[in-house]
Structures are given as structure tokens and as C-alpha cells.
Write an enzyme that holds these catalytic residues in place. Structure first.
Site, PDB file in Angstrom:
ATOM      1  N   ASP A  86      25.488  67.770 -15.765  1.00  0.00           N
ATOM      2  CA  ASP A  86      26.026  68.332 -14.522  1.00  0.00           C
ATOM      3  C   ASP A  86      27.292  69.138 -14.805  1.00  0.00           C
ATOM      4  O   ASP A  86      27.978  68.936 -15.815  1.00  0.00           O
ATOM      5  CB  ASP A  86      26.314  67.225 -13.508  1.00  0.00           C
ATOM      6  CG  ASP A  86      27.363  66.228 -13.972  1.00  0.00           C
ATOM      7  OD1 ASP A  86      27.278  65.774 -15.138  1.00  0.00           O
ATOM      8  OD2 ASP A  86      28.271  65.900 -13.184  1.00  0.00           O
ATOM      9  N   GLU A 144      28.711  62.917 -14.426  1.00  0.00           N
ATOM     10  CA  GLU A 144      30.005  62.715 -15.078  1.00  0.00           C
ATOM     11  C   GLU A 144      31.128  63.427 -14.349  1.00  0.00           C
ATOM     12  O   GLU A 144      32.245  62.903 -14.227  1.00  0.00           O
ATOM     13  CB  GLU A 144      29.935  63.180 -16.539  1.00  0.00           C
ATOM     14  CG  GLU A 144      31.100  62.730 -17.401  1.00  0.00           C
ATOM     15  CD  GLU A 144      32.279  63.685 -17.415  1.00  0.00           C
ATOM     16  OE1 GLU A 144      33.344  63.308 -17.958  1.00  0.00           O
ATOM     17  OE2 GLU A 144      32.148  64.822 -16.892  1.00  0.00           O
TER      18      GLU A 144
END
Length: 379
Positions: A86, A144
Site C-alpha cells: 500500500d 502499513e
């Protein structure tokens, strides 16, 4: 020149192709469909290049996650590599462009570049016939950048089975230093309740939550200590309803960074148990440590020295440094597993419009990771 570095230098165009493909698969943390598409591409690249086993970890609120396993060695004492797919960028917010050896784009440095060099590190180990006595686990998460709430459990579970953890997060630009230290992070929410009233008619009868919060902010800042690496930031404040009403409620979001695990208990106690400065107000604080610091322990220093030796054999100096930001490596370090971070490619500008990776450096960083994996997989 090692066989691994030679192989990777000969395939730098293909390494670059992988990085382009992953970078073009834009993957904002909050857009599950796009993160899942990036995950599909990552899986395709892994199966094409490496061919080990793949476990998809289905997630409902965020993108699906992947556990890639390479090798048939022992699971106990496995080698763990952690990455995330991400990014902080909304779709189309940052153009993808190449200028000479530099590739710019959303998440190219943080951390599509790290995913790329890991794929190719495993590919190089495979193609050069490296013998590995331990399994290699490449765990790729999807949240994250928004706190790892949906991945922390599996990260810790895999870390507990591991002898060492390598994190190919962005290196320290522009020289590519690895991270032997990262600050730990804690987040808190302060809620203040006061007594409302008319600011003119009952000016002395109320108790302003905003005024109490102002006192709290000034007192909280006293906990910061530059020499000890403790920072306290009040990043969001909110409260009150109208200018002529004594505020009944006020809120603040507090971010704390620490450098040593030993600091956690003291500063957490000081933030959770607050004095009250204005009679009639009540203060409540919620929150806890999110990530313990990644400390520069003897085990981390040993990892760095071994990496430095590999780099020297490849013809360059590898520096080390510290980061004020946290990563998933903080989780693994926090439970005592030797962890080193910042193993991603040479580049700079994480989370900025200048985010980029040096394409010419990709074989070197991939070889660095491959050779340290090989060393620890045979200890």
C-alpha cells in the site's frame, strides 16, 4: 564479482520492468480493490520469477495480504522478509516518469522498489543454485501506511518463528544507508469535559474544556526531550461550539516518539495520568504504545557489519543511520527478533512529489539482500 551480483546486473532491464509494473499498479491504502489488483500483480511476478508457494490472506477492510514461501528448509529459525504494497498516494496524484536512471512515481521508493529487489533477490538465489537450509518467508502486507492494524498479528506470528528479519523499506536517501535504528511510536486521544455556560452572563460559573486543554498541551510538551530522542506532537485539536459559549468538550490527538524501550513505561504513565489545572474539568486519555523502537542492539550491529562486508565486496561503502519514522520492523524488533531496516534501493523523497528510485542501483541492492539471506539461511 559474485555470481549473484553478476546475474542481477545482467538482468537489470527485467528488474526495471518489474518495478514499472508494480508502480503502475497504484495502491492507495484505503482503496481495497486497487491494493488487491497490485497484490495480484505481485503474485504473478512471484510465480513467474520464483515459483515458490503462495498463501493469500483474505482481508475484508483492507487489501488482501500474501505470504510467499521459498525453499524447503526448516521453518523453525526461518528467514523473514517483510514488505508492504500500500502507498500514501491517491490514484493519479503523482505521475510516473523516468528521467535518465531515475524513476519517479507513487510508492516507487516506499516501497515498490523494496518489493522488486526482494523478488529478484529470490530469483537470483534460485538461478545461481544457492543452497538454503532454512525457509525464506516473504510477507507482504496491505495496510502499513495506515497503522498495520490488520497485519500486526500475522507479522508477530511469523516473527516468532524467525531467526532474523530483513525489511526492504526505503533506504536513507540519497546515499542508501540502511536503518539500524527507528523510533517507536505511540498515539493517544485526550478528551476534556468542562462545564458550559454563557460567556457573558455566566462567565465565571463555567469551566472551559478548551482552556484546560491549552494547559494540558503546554504541560505535555514538557515531556519532550531532544537529547533522549523523545518527541511529543499535538497534531489535532478540536472543541467548543460557539464563540459565546464556554466550551463543554475539547479533544486532542497526541503523537509520541521514543528511541528506547525503557522510555515507554515512564512516558505512557505521564500521558495517561494527567493532572487537572482548572476546577470543574475532567481529563481522560486513551491510547498506548503502537510500535516499540527498533534499537541499535549488538545483534543489529552484527547484521549491519555483515551487510557492510557484502557491500564492500561489491565495490561500495554501505552506511547506517536512524529514522524518526516507524515501520513493521518495529514490531519484530519489539519482541526481540534481530531486525534491520532500510534495505530498499537507492532513492529519496518518500511520501513527497520527488519520490524516486535509482534504477542503476537495483542489482546492487537486490544482491545485497540476496547474499545476506543466503548467509543467514545457512547458519
Amino acid at each position: 564479482m559474485s555470481a549473484i551480483l553478476k546475474y542481477l546486473k545482467e538482468h537489470n532491464n527485467q528488474i526495471t520492468d518489474t518495478l514499472f509494473r508494480l508502480t503502475k499498479a497504484e495502491s492507495p491504502s484505503h482503496t481495497k480493490a486497487l491494493v488487491d489488483e497490485c497484490g495480484n500483480i505481485l503474485r504473478e511476478e512471484y510465480e513467474r520469477l520464483v515459483g515458490g508457494s503462495v498463501e493469500k490472506i483474505e482481508k475484508g477492510e483492507v487489501g488482501n495480504q500474501y505470504k510467499f514461501t521459498y525453499g524447503t528448509g526448516d521453518e523453525e529459525g526461518q528467514i523473514l522478509v517483510i514488505g508492504h504494497m500500500d502507498t500514501v498516494w491517491d490514484v493519479g496524484a503523482l505521475p510516473i516518469k523516468q528521467e535518465g536512471d531515475l524513476l519517479y512515481g507513487p510508492g516507487v521508493f516506499d516501497m515498490k522498489g523494496g518489493l522488486t529487489i526482494t523478488l529478484w533477490a529470490l530469483k537470483a538465489l534460485k538461478e545461481t543454485g544457492a543452497q538454503l537450509s532454512r525457509k525464506i518467508i516473504f510477507l507482504v502486507t496491505s495496510d502499513e501506511e495506515i497503522g498495520s492494524i490488520h497485519s500486526k498479528e500475522i507479522i508477530l506470528a511469523e516473527a516468532k518463528k524467525s531467526s532474523v528479519v530483513f525489511v526492504p523499506e526505503s533506504s536513507i536517501g540519497p546515499d542508501g544507508a540502511v536503518k539500524t535504528e527507528r523510533k517507536g511510536a505511540a498515539q493517544f486521544l485526550m478528551k476534556v469535559e468542562g462545564i458550559s455556560g454563557h460567556a457573558g452572563i455566566n462567565a465565571w460559573d463555567g469551566a472551559s474544556a478548551i482552556e484546560e486543554l491549552a494547559h494540558q498541551i503546554l504541560d505535555l510538551k514538557k515531556l519532550a526531550n531532544r537529547e533522549e530522542g523523545i518527541s511529543v506532537n499535538i497534531g489535532v485539536v478540536n472543541g467548543g461550539t460557539r464563540g459565546n459559549v464556554i466550551a463543554k468538550e475539547a479533544f486532542a490527538e497526541i503523537d509520541v516518539r521514543i528511541t528506547k524501550k525503557a522510555q515507554v513505561e515512564k512516558i505512557t504513565e505521564a500521558i495517561l495520568n494527567r493532572p487537572v489545572f482548572i476546577n470543574g474539568t475532567n481529563v481522560e486519555v486513551l491510547g498506548e504504545i503502537d510500535r516499540y523502537p527498533l534499537e541499535r542492539t549488538e545483534a543489529v550491529i552484527q547484521l549491519y557489519e555483515e551487510l557492510k562486508g557484502i557491500a564492500s565486496a561489491h565495490g561500495y561503502d554501505l552506511e547506517e543511520g536512524a529514522s524518526g519514522g516507524a515501520s513493521d520492523g518495529n514490531f519484530t524488533s519489539g519482541i526481540g527478533i534481530p531486525t534491520i531496516d532500510g534495505l530498499g534501493p537507492l532513492g529519496d523523497g518518500a511520501h513527497s512529489e520527488q519520490e524516486h528510485v535509482d534504477l542503476s542501483n537495483l542489482p546492487y541492492r537486490s544482491a545485497l539482500l540476496a547474499e545476506i539471506i543466503q548467509k543467514y539461511a545457512n547458519k
